[in-house]
Enzyme design. Structure first.
Site, PDB file in Angstrom:
ATOM      1  N   SER A 140       0.838  -1.200   0.000  1.00 50.85           N
ATOM      2  CA  SER A 140       0.000   0.000   0.000  1.00 50.85           C
ATOM      3  C   SER A 140       0.867   1.242   0.000  1.00 50.85           C
ATOM      4  CB  SER A 140      -0.858  -0.011   1.267  1.00 50.85           C
ATOM      5  OG  SER A 140      -1.411   1.265   1.502  1.00 50.85           O
ATOM      6  N   TYR A 200      -1.699  -0.889  11.055  1.00 45.57           N
ATOM      7  CA  TYR A 200      -1.962  -1.422   9.710  1.00 45.57           C
ATOM      8  C   TYR A 200      -0.792  -1.092   8.778  1.00 45.57           C
ATOM      9  CZ  TYR A 200      -3.424  -1.100   4.868  1.00 45.57           C
ATOM     10  OH  TYR A 200      -3.446  -1.177   3.505  1.00 45.57           O
ATOM     11  N   LYS A 246       2.252  -3.473   6.714  1.00 48.43           N
ATOM     12  CA  LYS A 246       2.646  -3.444   5.290  1.00 48.43           C
ATOM     13  C   LYS A 246       4.152  -3.212   5.174  1.00 48.43           C
ATOM     14  CE  LYS A 246      -1.286  -4.389   3.462  1.00 48.43           C
ATOM     15  NZ  LYS A 246      -1.511  -5.724   2.910  1.00 48.43           N
TER      16      LYS A 246
HETATM   17  N1  UFG Z   1     -12.649  11.237   3.335  1.00 49.30           N
HETATM   18  C1  UFG Z   1     -13.600  12.161   3.652  1.00 49.30           C
HETATM   19  N2  UFG Z   1     -14.778  11.726   4.176  1.00 49.30           N
HETATM   20  C2  UFG Z   1     -15.036  10.400   4.389  1.00 49.30           C
HETATM   21  C3  UFG Z   1     -14.041   9.455   4.054  1.00 49.30           C
HETATM   22  C4  UFG Z   1     -12.846   9.910   3.530  1.00 49.30           C
HETATM   23  O1  UFG Z   1     -13.408  13.372   3.480  1.00 49.30           O
HETATM   24  O2  UFG Z   1     -16.121  10.082   4.889  1.00 49.30           O
HETATM   25  C5  UFG Z   1     -11.373  11.701   2.749  1.00 49.30           C
HETATM   26  C6  UFG Z   1     -10.174  11.368   3.590  1.00 49.30           C
HETATM   27  O3  UFG Z   1      -9.946  12.374   4.550  1.00 49.30           O
HETATM   28  C7  UFG Z   1      -9.086  11.296   2.525  1.00 49.30           C
HETATM   29  C8  UFG Z   1      -9.820  10.802   1.280  1.00 49.30           C
HETATM   30  O4  UFG Z   1     -11.183  11.027   1.533  1.00 49.30           O
HETATM   31  O5  UFG Z   1      -8.617  12.578   2.266  1.00 49.30           O
HETATM   32  C9  UFG Z   1      -9.604   9.330   1.021  1.00 49.30           C
HETATM   33  O6  UFG Z   1      -9.890   8.609   2.208  1.00 49.30           O
HETATM   34  P1  UFG Z   1     -10.023   7.019   2.225  1.00 49.30           P
HETATM   35  O7  UFG Z   1     -10.324   6.613   3.626  1.00 49.30           O
HETATM   36  O8  UFG Z   1     -10.942   6.566   1.149  1.00 49.30           O
HETATM   37  O9  UFG Z   1      -8.579   6.543   1.780  1.00 49.30           O
HETATM   38  P2  UFG Z   1      -7.165   6.812   2.475  1.00 49.30           P
HETATM   39  O10 UFG Z   1      -6.370   7.529   1.448  1.00 49.30           O
HETATM   40  O11 UFG Z   1      -7.255   7.388   3.805  1.00 49.30           O
HETATM   41  O12 UFG Z   1      -6.729   5.317   2.740  1.00 49.30           O
HETATM   42  C10 UFG Z   1      -6.352   4.505   1.725  1.00 49.30           C
HETATM   43  C11 UFG Z   1      -6.640   3.036   2.059  1.00 49.30           C
HETATM   44  C12 UFG Z   1      -5.782   2.567   3.166  1.00 49.30           C
HETATM   45  C13 UFG Z   1      -4.352   2.946   2.904  1.00 49.30           C
HETATM   46  C14 UFG Z   1      -4.216   4.407   2.640  1.00 49.30           C
HETATM   47  C15 UFG Z   1      -2.837   4.846   2.326  1.00 49.30           C
HETATM   48  O13 UFG Z   1      -7.984   2.867   2.434  1.00 49.30           O
HETATM   49  O14 UFG Z   1      -5.884   1.178   3.258  1.00 49.30           O
HETATM   50  O15 UFG Z   1      -5.009   4.724   1.532  1.00 49.30           O
HETATM   51  O16 UFG Z   1      -2.769   6.246   2.252  1.00 49.30           O
HETATM   52  F1  UFG Z   1      -3.590   2.643   3.960  1.00 49.30           F
END
Ligand code: UFG
Length: 342
Positions: A128, A153, A157
């Site tokens: 990841s 988590y 990785k």
């Molecule tokens: N976000 C919102 N509202 C929500 C959910 C997410 O604004 O309800 C934003 C988050 O703050 C972030 C973006 O949307 O800026 C993406 O969030 P996600 O949770 O979809 O994805 P992440 O980038 O946080 O996480 C993903 C994977 C993880 C991994 C990570 C690495 O889900 O498994 O990328 O950066 F570890």
């Protein structure tokens, strides 16, 4: 197909796993799924059958159970393994770190040891972009230094990649490809398979589609005061079928490498997209009005990160083909299909 090479796919009923199984079958492989369905649903098998015309082989086994896994290695000659099975919820990993260490690390150890024991050489590992932590730059290359993980988590990785690297350094015969996934979204274009989050989703796009369909009341944008053009966070969202195809290119590449290969490759589009851009693009492709509001930042979020996809193209000959619009359209079609089934 009688002579189709067998590929062991742990976690093959999950989101990325199931789409990769479809790609494998369509590319002439015989995927053998190992999944105990703790984080997936059996109806995905019907979906795969609908797309490919063939029911995939499934063994309902916990990858942490080495003896059960050995019995699978005894039944087949595998050309390679794609090891997806792992826990992946960042927040939960902070609450229950040992659950993450045990599951994600012991399952990998079992896979490495059994591959060595049975002479299975080609090993694709689901890593990841979380391993980059808060990077110094915005665009990350495979050579960008790995930063301390912000969650157990993420630690799993990083340790997993290290474990594979150490195995190679010890003259293991394996050929290892670690694919560092960015943000997979969307669903198969047929809407026969897609993402099935358990409970309230923590990822953005399933949260968006569930809000639009009325399952959830409102989407909160986690922060609009980041140092980005519109203030919301930037990520690299990749269509899950593009990501699935990366595994096929990766496997093909591995089979032509020397034994004792270790390679990391980013799997992303190379395009950064903000949370607000996701919302606006979703509203455009779905013709649905999304109820959203701005809220505080979410702890642990990096402000912006996206992939430099050059190595993937140069080395594997793979790059993404599908647009953000297609990704969000497919995610929305899938959500609507689920709603019609319920
Ligand atoms: N976000 C919102 N509202 C929500 C959910 C997410 O604004 O309800 C934003 C988050 O703050 C972030 C973006 O949307 O800026 C993406 O969030 P996600 O949770 O979809 O994805 P992440 O980038 O946080 O996480 C993903 C994977 C993880 C991994 C990570 C690495 O889900 O498994 O990328 O950066 F570890």
């Amino acid at each position: 197909m009688e002579n189709a090479p067998n590929i062991l796919v742990t976690g093959g009923a999950g989101f990325i796993g199931s789409h990769t199984v479809v790609s494998l079958m369509q590319q002439g492989y015989n995927p053998v799924i190992v999944d105990d369905f703790r984080n997936s649903e059996k109806r995905v098998l019907k979906g795969i059958e609908k797309i490919t015309g063939k029911r995939p082989i499934v063994h309902e086994v916990d990858v942490v159970n080495k003896e059960s896994m050995r019995s699978i290695f005894e039944q087949y000659t595998f050309e390679g393994i794609i090891h997806f099975a792992a826990y992946k919820a960042v927040g939960e990993s902070v609450q229950e770190p040992l659950k993450y260490y045990r599951n994600n690390l012991v399952s990998l150890m079992n896979c490495i040891e059994l591959c060595e024991e049975f002479g299975v050489k080609n090993f694709v590992f689901s890593s990841s972009c979380t391993v980059y932590g808060e990077p110094d730059g915005i665009v990350v290359k495979e050579t960008t230094p790995v930063k301390p993980a912000s969650s157990p988590y993420g630690q799993t990785k990083q340790i997993s990649e290290q474990m594979l690297k150490d195995a190679i350094a010890s003259k293991s015969d394996l050929r290892v490809l670690c694919l560092r996934y960015f943000n997979p979204i969307g669903a198969h274009e047929s809407s026969s398979i897609g993402e099935l989050p358990l409970g309230i989703p923590s990822n953005l796009v399933p949260y968006v589609t569930q809000t639009a369909i009325g399952k959830l009341p409102q989407l909160t944008v986690f922060g609009d005061d980041y140092d980005t053009p519109d203030g919301s966070c930037i990520r690299d969202y990749i269509h899950v079928m593009d990501l699935a195809e990366a595994h096929i290119f990766g496997l093909r590449w591995l089979t032509h490498q020397d034994d004792n290969t270790y390679q990391i490759v980013n799997a992303g589009t190379g395009v950064g997209v903000s949370v607000l851009e996701i919302i606006h693009t979703f509203e455009k492709v779905s013709n649905a009005k999304l109820n959203w509001t701005i809220g505080p930042r979410r702890e642990g979020d990096v402000s912006q990160i996206y992939a430099d996809p050059k190595l993937a193209e140069d080395l594997l000959g793979w790059k993404t083909k599908r647009s953000l619009e297609e990704s969000l359209r497919d995610a929305w079609n899938w959500e609507q299909k689920l709603a019609n089934e319920e």
